[in-house]
Design an enzyme around this catalytic site. Structure first.
Site, mmCIF file in Angstrom:
data_model
loop_
_atom_site.group_PDB
_atom_site.id
_atom_site.type_symbol
_atom_site.label_atom_id
_atom_site.label_comp_id
_atom_site.label_asym_id
_atom_site.label_seq_id
_atom_site.Cartn_x
_atom_site.Cartn_y
_atom_site.Cartn_z
ATOM 1 C CB ILE A 114 -0.606 -0.010 1.139
ATOM 2 C CG1 ILE A 114 -1.580 -1.538 1.607
ATOM 3 C CG2 ILE A 114 -1.941 1.087 1.248
ATOM 4 C CD1 ILE A 114 -2.751 -0.932 2.351
ATOM 5 C CG HIS A 167 -2.268 5.468 -6.258
ATOM 6 N ND1 HIS A 167 -3.575 5.379 -6.083
ATOM 7 C CD2 HIS A 167 -1.597 5.689 -4.338
ATOM 8 C CE1 HIS A 167 -3.595 6.415 -4.650
ATOM 9 N NE2 HIS A 167 -2.675 6.473 -3.998
#
Ligand code: TXD
Length: 324
Positions: A121, A178
């Site tokens: 993450i 991202h």
């Protein structure tokens, strides 16, 4: 052989790590071990969550540790270790710091949980997942990253709020890296099969206005992380990223074969070779089981190319700094 509960290791016991531990317990996904370099903190957090077990009714064991030995036997490892950018820090400074942390973390996972599935993450996400794969040497189906589930959930939420419909009926997908170059796929977005653009045009009775509204939703999706940072001031989003990673973990542990947008290793899919990128994939008992390919039109293809270039730049920076 006796049955036993799955073991979930959380590397990083900060904001996201804490919510990951609590959600894992509430959903009884498996026993949790939280690792952090801060002494006593993971022990304290997991004790706190565990003490609610009677109230919430979960039979899950939670432990904190400051030693990698504690993650031995883990089935899934979720990594949130890292630093946020501080004032005066350049992007390279952050990349150097977080890549250094990720290298250490990956070595710990490689040595103590060699059979685990790893969900990364930490930011910059696409670069950190790549480094995790390089250092562990794990097969690519066992190393993937969380970004798309959250970005798509944000996109879906904004659409639901705009149309006044249940978010459960909204399907909307975000591809790519991202970052600001992510690609929310407007053409595929639908409410139980009805194209979102058609619903917006009916709402406003004007195609131009509908496009304007959608452009704003796309822009808000791309900047959604920054919007939360701007409001929180002391950190970044943590509830929603944790929820997103838990959906991936659940798909994995329960072999759900869910089609989720994840940061997966591409080998020719979407015309991208040997690189991690956000794409929909089947997530089941063997991790990333298959990348799902969607046909993209010229405009969508160009946006994805743009995103690929942005991720490549990050990877070049990592090479320049000696990490890859
Ligand atoms: O969707 C996404 N992928 C993301 C990612 C959305 C939001 C935030 N995203 C990134 O996740 C964020 O930019 C950070 O890189 C990570 C973790 O975010 P979080 O909000 O949980 O950060 P914290 O609270 O600072 O927690 C980080 C923890 C903290 O407890 C440190 O002590 C620990 O990481 N840390 C370490 N753990 C283990 N090993 C080492 N070396 C280490 N260094 C720091």
């Amino acid at each position: 052989m006796a049955f036993k509960r799955p073991k979930i290791a959380l590397i990083g016991g900060g904001q996201i790590g804490g919510v990951l531990a609590q959600l894992s317990a509430l959903r009884e996904l498996g026993d949790v071990v939280m690792f952090d370099i801060v002494e006593d903190m993971p022990q304290g957090k997991t004790l706190d969550i565990g003490e609610a077990s009677r109230v919430d009714g979960f039979d899950i064991e939670l432990k904190g540790t400051n030693e990698y030995k504690g993650i031995e036997g883990s089935d899934v490892v979720i990594v949130t270790a890292g630093l946020p950018r501080k004032p005066g820090m350049s992007r390279d400074d952050l990349l150097t710091k977080n890549a250094g942390i990720m290298k250490q973390v990956a070595e710990g996972i490689r040595d103590y949980a060699p059979d685990s599935y790893v969900i990364v993450i930490s930011n910059p996400l696409d670069a950190m997942v790549t480094l995790m794969k390089e250092v562990t040497g794990f097969p690519t189906n066992r190393v993937f990253g969380q970004a798309g589930v959250l970005d798509s959930s944000r996109f879906s939420s904004f659409i639901a709020w705009e149309l006044g419909v249940s978010v459960k009926d909204v399907n909307a997908l975000v591809l790519g890296g991202h970052g600001d170059t992510m690609v929310p796929l407007v053409r595929y977005a639908n409410v139980n099969g009805a194209p979102v653009m058609e619903l917006l045009e009916r709402k406003y009775g004007d195609a131009n206005k509908a496009k304007e509204v959608m452009d704003a939703i796309v822009e808000r999706t791309r900047k959604a992380g920054g919007e939360v940072v701007g409001l929180l001031k002391t950190g970044s989003a943590f509830y929603s990223p944790a929820s997103a990673a838990i959906a991936m973990t659940e798909a994995l542990l329960r072999d759900q074969k869910r089609v989720l947008p994840v940061c997966a290793f591409l080998q020719g899919e979407y015309n991208v070779n040997d690189m991690y990128l956000g794409v929909p994939a089947i997530i089941g008992g063997d991790g990333v089981e298959k990348v799902v390919e969607l046909s993209l039109n010229e405009e969508e293809g160009k946006m994805l190319d743009n995103s690929v270039e942005a991720v490549k730049k990050l990877l070049e920076d990592m090479k320049r700094l000696g990490f890859l």
